[in-house]
Design an enzyme around this catalytic site. Structure first.
Site: not given
Ligand SMILES: CSC[C@H]1O[C@H](OP(=O)(O)O)[C@H](O)[C@@H]1O
Length: 410
Positions: A280
């Protein structure tokens, strides 16, 4: 069944997102008609994934401006389209509101900052709108191209590492959360590497290539269950061989595979050679913020020289304004997202109950814990770069120098 997380119609300027809170039970698209709608679907995690959040956020700006400027709608939002500077001032306020929806992933911040730069350059309302629309469409289209490049660069790193240790035969990989088509504009980042690995392994055929991917382990990724609900959905859709595990099984799984324990009911004996995660926010020294549970995967990998830990992300996820992971703000999510869970209701035989003739699955939310207890629910953690073997972007795969440092620069 759909893996299209985002739909944007360039001619009608219409935006909708696949409601990922309903996957794998229902396929339902939700219209996004303003920045406020964009904030809501991102905040509630109806759409999630660092790149997807940025794409939807930027498209929500395009949709709002289109309705204001072309259709004369949304007058309650108090834009003054007769005065360019006043319009820019109001749009800045709306962008800052949008950015606040989820603080850890840097992609949305980067996208909104790019829009702010376009605002500074715009000398007319029309130019402002057109430049933001062109930027947002390019962000969406480039993301898919970049994910394919991440897949190729990840494969290059993996087969280079296998060749260096002269590894031959089948291997497996492990991943956490969802980093595939449901988190991006398609293909994915970490799961994009898995897709590319599978494509190469399948194409080359096990009998001909020296080493090939034969199994994937997907962590369920409590409490939102991106792994069990979304990654399992994608791997099943692609018919890539995989097994779902709970987040607390990883060390025992790795130990069982390393010791080739045929007495433990393992779905495959192919050794885990790579743990591949998304991100992220990756900062200047290579520290990586990702879904909660990622850090402990890197600690496990660090105990086994035979396992490499890979962070995969496009450059839109990299934040060179921060020197270390200590500076990353970690989003705290509501307690009820940990103490309850929603699922498809089962009857006494374990069959999923259908709700009505349209075969919509009956969804039920259940409590998993006592009421009014103390809960800690950080959505992310930070993996120190010392536990990361490679960072894979669309430009290349990076490894550390002899001092153990990554050089992240453009
Ligand atoms: C390519 S997605 C990157 C990252 O985003 C996700 O978090 P969330 O589901 O809370 O938005 C997850 O940390 C992924 O690895």
């Amino acid at each position: 069944m759909s893996l299209e997380a985002i739909k944007f119609d360039k001619s009608d300027i219409k935006l909708s997102i696949l409601d990922q809170l309903l996957i794998p039970y229902q396929t339902k698209y939700v219209d996004v008609k303003s920045i406020g709608d964009g904030y809501d679907v991102i905040k509630k995690m109806q759409v999630r994934g660092a790149p997807a959040i940025a794409i939807v956020g930027c498209f929500s700006v395009v949709v709002e401006l289109y309705r204001i400027i072309e259709l004369g709608e949304l007058t309650s939002l108090r834009y003054n389209i007769q005065d360019l500077e006043e319009l820019k001032e109001r749009l800045t306020q709306r962008l800052d509101f949008l950015i606040s929806s989820r603080p850890t992933a840097v992609n949305l911040l980067n996208g909104c900052n790019e829009i702010k730069e376009l605002m500074v350059k715009a000398s007319s309302v029309r130019e402002l709108y057109n430049s933001i629309k062109e930027f947002s469409v390019k962000l969406f289209e480039d993301d898919l191209v970049n994910n394919k490049r991440i897949g190729d660069n990840g494969c290059d790193y993996i087969f280079n590492e296998l060749s260096k240790e002269n590894f031959k035969g089948e291997f497996s990989v492990l991943t956490i959360c969802n980093t595939g088509s449901l988190a991006t504009s398609g293909h994915g980042t970490a799961l994009g590497i898995v897709r590319s690995l599978w494509a190469r392994s399948k194409l080359s055929g096990a009998e001909s290539s020296e080493s090939w991917l034969s199994h994937v382990y997907a962590c369920e990724t409590r409490p939102y269950n991106q792994g069990s609900r979304l990654t399992a959905y994608e791997l099943d859709y692609e018919k890539i061989p995989f097994s779902l595990i709970t987040d607390n099984m990883v060390s025992f799984l790795v130990d069982s595979l390393v010791n080739e324990r045929k007495d433990r009911g393992l779905p495959s004996l192919a050794p885990i050679k790579f743990i591949i995660v998304g991100a992220d926010r990756i900062v200047k020294n290579g520290d990586l913020a990702n879904k909660i549970g990622t850090f402990q995967l890197s600690l496990i990998a660090s105990q086994y020289p035979s396992i490499k830990f890979i962070g995969a992300a496009p450059w839109t996820t990299i934040d060179l304004n921060k020197d270390s992971g200590d500076e990353i703000v970690i989003e705290q999510r509501p307690a009820n997202e940990l103490t309850s869970v929603m699922g498809g209701e089962l009857d006494e035989t374990g069959t999923v109950l259908q709700k009505d003739a349209s075969s919509k699955i009956k969804l039920t939310k259940v409590k998993l814990a006592p009421m009014d207890i103390s809960v800690w629910n950080p959505a992310f953690d930070v993996t120190p770069h010392k536990f990361i073997d490679s960072i894979v972007t669309e430009e290349s795969y990076l490894t550390k120098d002899s001092q153990g440092s990554f050089t992240l620069a453009r």
